[in-house]
Scaffold this motif. Structure first.
Motif, PDB file in Angstrom:
ATOM      1  N   ALA A  11       0.869  -1.445  -0.116  1.00  0.00           N
ATOM      2  CA  ALA A  11      -0.031   0.201   0.011  1.00  0.00           C
ATOM      3  C   ALA A  11       0.761   1.065  -0.200  1.00  0.00           C
ATOM      4  O   ALA A  11       0.179   2.435  -0.697  1.00  0.00           O
ATOM      5  N   TYR A  12       1.896   1.272   1.254  1.00  0.00           N
ATOM      6  CA  TYR A  12       3.165   1.892   0.715  1.00  0.00           C
ATOM      7  C   TYR A  12       3.407   2.853  -0.395  1.00  0.00           C
ATOM      8  O   TYR A  12       3.898   3.784  -0.982  1.00  0.00           O
ATOM      9  N   GLY A  13       3.799   1.346  -1.477  1.00  0.00           N
ATOM     10  CA  GLY A  13       4.174   1.727  -2.487  1.00  0.00           C
ATOM     11  C   GLY A  13       3.037   2.605  -3.654  1.00  0.00           C
ATOM     12  O   GLY A  13       3.537   2.768  -4.828  1.00  0.00           O
ATOM     13  N   ILE A  14       2.047   1.847  -3.241  1.00  0.00           N
ATOM     14  CA  ILE A  14       1.048   1.602  -4.113  1.00  0.00           C
ATOM     15  C   ILE A  14       0.845   3.777  -4.484  1.00  0.00           C
ATOM     16  O   ILE A  14       0.427   4.600  -5.025  1.00  0.00           O
ATOM     17  N   GLY A  15       0.732   3.711  -2.582  1.00  0.00           N
ATOM     18  CA  GLY A  15       0.706   6.058  -2.521  1.00  0.00           C
ATOM     19  C   GLY A  15       1.328   6.284  -3.116  1.00  0.00           C
ATOM     20  O   GLY A  15       1.209   7.977  -3.754  1.00  0.00           O
ATOM     21  N   ALA A  16       2.725   5.871  -2.837  1.00  0.00           N
ATOM     22  CA  ALA A  16       3.924   6.482  -3.476  1.00  0.00           C
ATOM     23  C   ALA A  16       3.762   7.211  -5.237  1.00  0.00           C
ATOM     24  O   ALA A  16       4.264   8.208  -5.585  1.00  0.00           O
ATOM     25  N   THR A  17       3.726   6.364  -5.585  1.00  0.00           N
ATOM     26  CA  THR A  17       3.945   5.679  -6.883  1.00  0.00           C
ATOM     27  C   THR A  17       2.487   6.735  -7.946  1.00  0.00           C
ATOM     28  O   THR A  17       2.790   7.199  -8.634  1.00  0.00           O
ATOM     29  N   PHE A  18       1.659   6.445  -6.990  1.00  0.00           N
ATOM     30  CA  PHE A  18       0.393   7.080  -7.669  1.00  0.00           C
ATOM     31  C   PHE A  18       0.649   8.720  -7.544  1.00  0.00           C
ATOM     32  O   PHE A  18       0.461   9.840  -8.244  1.00  0.00           O
ATOM     33  N   ALA A  19       1.504   9.766  -6.134  1.00  0.00           N
ATOM     34  CA  ALA A  19       1.658  10.694  -6.085  1.00  0.00           C
ATOM     35  C   ALA A  19       2.144  11.157  -6.888  1.00  0.00           C
ATOM     36  O   ALA A  19       2.713  12.250  -7.907  1.00  0.00           O
ATOM     37  N   VAL A  20       3.830  10.952  -7.990  1.00  0.00           N
ATOM     38  CA  VAL A  20       4.413  10.414  -8.725  1.00  0.00           C
ATOM     39  C   VAL A  20       4.447  10.730  -9.465  1.00  0.00           C
ATOM     40  O   VAL A  20       5.056  11.234 -10.618  1.00  0.00           O
ATOM     41  N   ALA A  21       3.831   9.795 -10.525  1.00  0.00           N
ATOM     42  CA  ALA A  21       2.353   9.382 -11.612  1.00  0.00           C
ATOM     43  C   ALA A  21       1.918  11.179 -11.743  1.00  0.00           C
ATOM     44  O   ALA A  21       1.573  11.449 -12.519  1.00  0.00           O
ATOM     45  N   ALA A  22       0.965  11.264 -10.376  1.00  0.00           N
ATOM     46  CA  ALA A  22       0.439  12.975 -10.981  1.00  0.00           C
ATOM     47  C   ALA A  22       0.966  13.580 -10.321  1.00  0.00           C
ATOM     48  O   ALA A  22       0.391  14.758  -9.939  1.00  0.00           O
ATOM     49  N   GLY A  23       2.692  13.838 -10.328  1.00  0.00           N
ATOM     50  CA  GLY A  23       3.890  15.033 -10.060  1.00  0.00           C
ATOM     51  C   GLY A  23       3.335  16.186 -10.235  1.00  0.00           C
ATOM     52  O   GLY A  23       2.840  17.383  -9.808  1.00  0.00           O
ATOM     53  N   ARG A  24       2.668  16.283 -11.151  1.00  0.00           N
ATOM     54  CA  ARG A  24       2.977  17.587 -12.528  1.00  0.00           C
ATOM     55  C   ARG A  24       1.454  18.155 -11.921  1.00  0.00           C
ATOM     56  O   ARG A  24       1.783  19.953 -11.678  1.00  0.00           O
ATOM     57  N   GLN A  25       0.486  16.739 -11.795  1.00  0.00           N
ATOM     58  CA  GLN A  25      -1.082  18.013 -11.213  1.00  0.00           C
ATOM     59  C   GLN A  25      -0.854  18.106  -9.823  1.00  0.00           C
ATOM     60  O   GLN A  25      -1.754  19.605  -9.404  1.00  0.00           O
ATOM     61  N   LEU A  26      -0.333  17.688  -9.255  1.00  0.00           N
ATOM     62  CA  LEU A  26       0.055  18.311  -8.113  1.00  0.00           C
ATOM     63  C   LEU A  26       0.389  19.246  -7.859  1.00  0.00           C
ATOM     64  O   LEU A  26       0.142  20.385  -6.772  1.00  0.00           O
ATOM     65  N   GLN A  27       1.697  19.593  -8.923  1.00  0.00           N
ATOM     66  CA  GLN A  27       2.164  21.560  -8.588  1.00  0.00           C
ATOM     67  C   GLN A  27       0.879  21.738  -8.654  1.00  0.00           C
ATOM     68  O   GLN A  27       1.040  23.448  -8.204  1.00  0.00           O
ATOM     69  N   TRP A  28       0.494  21.864  -9.985  1.00  0.00           N
ATOM     70  CA  TRP A  28      -1.140  23.075 -10.163  1.00  0.00           C
ATOM     71  C   TRP A  28      -1.939  23.024  -9.114  1.00  0.00           C
ATOM     72  O   TRP A  28      -2.068  24.311  -9.272  1.00  0.00           O
ATOM     73  N   TRP A  29      -1.943  22.054  -8.284  1.00  0.00           N
ATOM     74  CA  TRP A  29      -3.380  22.076  -7.251  1.00  0.00           C
ATOM     75  C   TRP A  29      -2.588  22.908  -6.767  1.00  0.00           C
ATOM     76  O   TRP A  29      -3.337  24.178  -6.014  1.00  0.00           O
ATOM     77  N   GLU A  30      -1.257  22.548  -6.392  1.00  0.00           N
ATOM     78  CA  GLU A  30      -1.076  23.541  -5.065  1.00  0.00           C
ATOM     79  C   GLU A  30      -0.598  25.156  -5.432  1.00  0.00           C
ATOM     80  O   GLU A  30      -1.157  26.628  -4.654  1.00  0.00           O
ATOM     81  N   ARG A  31      -0.527  25.582  -6.536  1.00  0.00           N
ATOM     82  CA  ARG A  31      -0.060  26.658  -7.305  1.00  0.00           C
ATOM     83  C   ARG A  31      -1.728  27.430  -6.967  1.00  0.00           C
ATOM     84  O   ARG A  31      -2.282  28.327  -6.849  1.00  0.00           O
ATOM     85  N   SER A  32      -3.539  26.847  -7.567  1.00  0.00           N
ATOM     86  CA  SER A  32      -4.351  27.537  -6.996  1.00  0.00           C
ATOM     87  C   SER A  32      -4.904  27.029  -5.950  1.00  0.00           C
ATOM     88  O   SER A  32      -5.011  28.363  -5.687  1.00  0.00           O
ATOM     89  N   VAL A  33      -4.030  25.924  -4.952  1.00  0.00           N
ATOM     90  CA  VAL A  33      -4.846  26.630  -3.503  1.00  0.00           C
ATOM     91  C   VAL A  33      -3.661  27.350  -3.095  1.00  0.00           C
ATOM     92  O   VAL A  33      -5.022  28.648  -2.225  1.00  0.00           O
ATOM     93  N   ARG A  34      -3.194  27.522  -3.454  1.00  0.00           N
ATOM     94  CA  ARG A  34      -1.695  29.572  -2.665  1.00  0.00           C
ATOM     95  C   ARG A  34      -2.342  31.016  -3.729  1.00  0.00           C
ATOM     96  O   ARG A  34      -2.978  31.375  -2.641  1.00  0.00           O
ATOM     97  N   GLY A  35      -2.800  30.024  -4.978  1.00  0.00           N
ATOM     98  CA  GLY A  35      -3.394  31.749  -5.394  1.00  0.00           C
ATOM     99  C   GLY A  35      -5.419  32.019  -4.991  1.00  0.00           C
ATOM    100  O   GLY A  35      -5.309  33.332  -5.129  1.00  0.00           O
ATOM    101  N   GLU A  36      -5.841  31.549  -4.749  1.00  0.00           N
ATOM    102  CA  GLU A  36      -7.099  30.905  -4.517  1.00  0.00           C
ATOM    103  C   GLU A  36      -7.043  31.566  -2.352  1.00  0.00           C
ATOM    104  O   GLU A  36      -7.945  32.147  -1.957  1.00  0.00           O
ATOM    105  N   GLY A  37      -6.183  31.005  -1.744  1.00  0.00           N
ATOM    106  CA  GLY A  37      -6.318  30.571  -0.532  1.00  0.00           C
ATOM    107  C   GLY A  37      -6.936  29.823   0.391  1.00  0.00           C
ATOM    108  O   GLY A  37      -7.610  28.758  -0.969  1.00  0.00           O
ATOM    109  N   VAL A  38      -5.684  29.573   1.112  1.00  0.00           N
ATOM    110  CA  VAL A  38      -6.039  27.831   1.419  1.00  0.00           C
ATOM    111  C   VAL A  38      -7.295  27.999   2.208  1.00  0.00           C
ATOM    112  O   VAL A  38      -7.608  26.923   1.919  1.00  0.00           O
TER     113      VAL A  38
END
Length: 321
Positions: A11-38
Motif C-alpha cells: 500500500a505504501y508503494g502504491i500511494g507513493a507511485t500514485f503521487a509521483v505519477a500525478a506529480g505535475r498535477q499536484l504542483q498545479w493543484w498547490e499553485r491554485s490552492v495558494r492562489g485562491e487562499g488555503v
C-alpha cells in the motif's frame, strides 16, 4: 489480496507511485490552492489524494479481508493454521493498514514532489515495493516464497520433504496454481492491479499534456511508460532477489550491509543510471512555485495572418475572392 505481513508495504508503494505519477498535477493543484487562499480549498480536498484513498479502501482492502477469511493460513504466511489461530482484529488491521499505508506513501512522495525533489519521491515507491518483494521472496526466515506458494499448511510442510529439490519446487508451484486460493488471487489481482496500472498510466499521460511537460519528456510516451514500469516494479524486484541472495550467503547483518552499499551506489549518485532514466520520463523535478514556461505569444504579423486566413508570410491561404 496479499498476505497480512506484506499488505501495508504494498500500500505504501502504491500511494507513493500514485503521487509521483500525478506529480505535475499536484504542483498545479498547490499553485491554485495558494492562489485562491488555503481557506478556499484545503489540501485534504486534493482529488488525487481522495482517489488514492478511495482505491485503497475499495479494492486492495476488501479483497485482502476476503482472502483472510477464505484462507487464513495463506493470508498470514502460515503463521496461523486456520481460523482459530487468527485474531478477529486482524481483519480490521488488514483494512486499516492498507488505507493508512497508501495515505502515508502518497503524502511522503507528494512532499518530495512539491519541494522539487521528485526523484526522492520516486524512491519512496522503490522502497515500498522493495520491502514488499523482499517479504514475499525471503520473508523473516528465508522461506518467504515457500509460504507464498503454499495454499495450505500441508503444502507448506511439503517444501522440506525429501526428494529432488527441482522436482519439489515444480510440484509445489503446480499445486498452488491449481488451488482455489490462486484462482481468487488471479481474479482479484486482475481488478486490483489492472485498476492501479490504469490510474498510474492515465495520470502520467494527463500530466504530460500540461504546459512545460514537453520539455521534460525526453522519449516517446510508450517508451516512457515502459521505463516508469521497469523503475517502479522491475528494479525493486531485482533488488529484493539480490538482497535475498546476499542474506543467504553472508547472513542477515553482513548481507543487508552489502546490499545497502550496492543500492546506494546504484540509486544515490548524481549521475547514476537510475537518475538518468528517471529524467527521461517527464516527471517534474522542480519546486511547485516555479511556474511552467509560458507559451510564446503570437506577434502582430501572426495575428493579422490568422485574421486574414493565411500565415504570417502570406502563404497557406487566400485573402479575398
Amino acid at each position: 489480496m496479499i498476505p497480512v505481513q506484506a499488505a501495508p508495504l504494498w500500500a505504501y508503494g502504491i500511494g507513493a507511485t500514485f503521487a509521483v505519477a500525478a506529480g505535475r498535477q499536484l504542483q498545479w493543484w498547490e499553485r491554485s490552492v495558494r492562489g485562491e487562499g488555503v481557506r478556499t480549498r484545503s489540501r485534504a480536498a486534493d482529488p488525487y489524494l481522495a482517489l488514492t484513498l478511495l482505491y485503497a479502501a475499495l479494492l486492495p482492502a476488501p479483497t485482502g479481508a476476503y482472502l483472510l477469511w477464505q484462507n487464513p493460513a495463506w493470508s498470514t504466511m502460515h503463521v496461523a493454521r486456520d481460523h482459530d489461530g487468527v485474531w478477529a482484529g486482524f481483519a480490521l488491521f488488514y483494512g486499516a493498514s492498507v488505507v493508512v499505508g497508501a495515505l502515508l506513501g502518497f503524502l511522503a512522495a507528494r512532499l518530495f514532489v512539491l519541494v522539487g525533489a521528485g526523484y526522492w519521491g520516486y524512491l519512496q515507491a522503490v522502497a515500498g515495493y522493495f520491502l514488499l518483494f523482499f517479504t514475499l521472496i525471503h520473508g523473516w526466515d528465508g522461506t518467504g516464497y515457500e509460504r507464498l506458494l503454499s495454499a495450505d499448511p500441508r503444502a507448506f510442510a511439503g517444501w522440506s520433504a525429501d526428494g529432488d529439490a527441482g522436482e519439489s519446487v515444480v510440484n509445489q508451484c503446480l499445486a498452488f496454481a491449481t488451488s482455489g486460493t490462486f484462482l481468487a488471487v488471479l481474479i482479484f489481482g486482475t481488478a486490483v492491479i489492472g485498476t492501479m496500472l490504469l490510474a498510474e498510466i492515465g495520470w502520467l499521460v494527463e500530466g504530460w499534456r500540461l504546459p512545460g511537460a514537453a520539455a521534460d519528456l525526453k522519449v516517446p510516451r510508450v517508451l516512457a511508460v515502459a521505463i516508469a514500469g521497469a523503475g517502479v516494479y522491475g528494479l525493486p524486484f531485482a533488488g529484493a532477489v539480490a538482497a535475498s541472495v546476499l542474506v543467504r550467503l553472508l547472513g542477515w547483518w553482513a548481507g543487508i550491509g552489502a546490499f545497502a552499499l550496492l543500492a546506494g551506489a546504484v540509486l544515490l549518485p548524481a549521475r547514476s543510471p537510475v537518475r538518468a532514466l528517471y529524467g527521461l520520463v517527464g516527471v517534474p523535478d522542480r519546486h511547485w512555485r516555479v511556474e511552467p514556461e509560458a507559451e510564446p505569444k503570437a506577434g502582430p504579423k501572426a495575428a493579422d495572418a490568422r485574421a486574414g486566413g493565411g500565415t504570417a508570410d502570406g502563404a497557406g491561404g487566400r485573402v479575398g475572392g
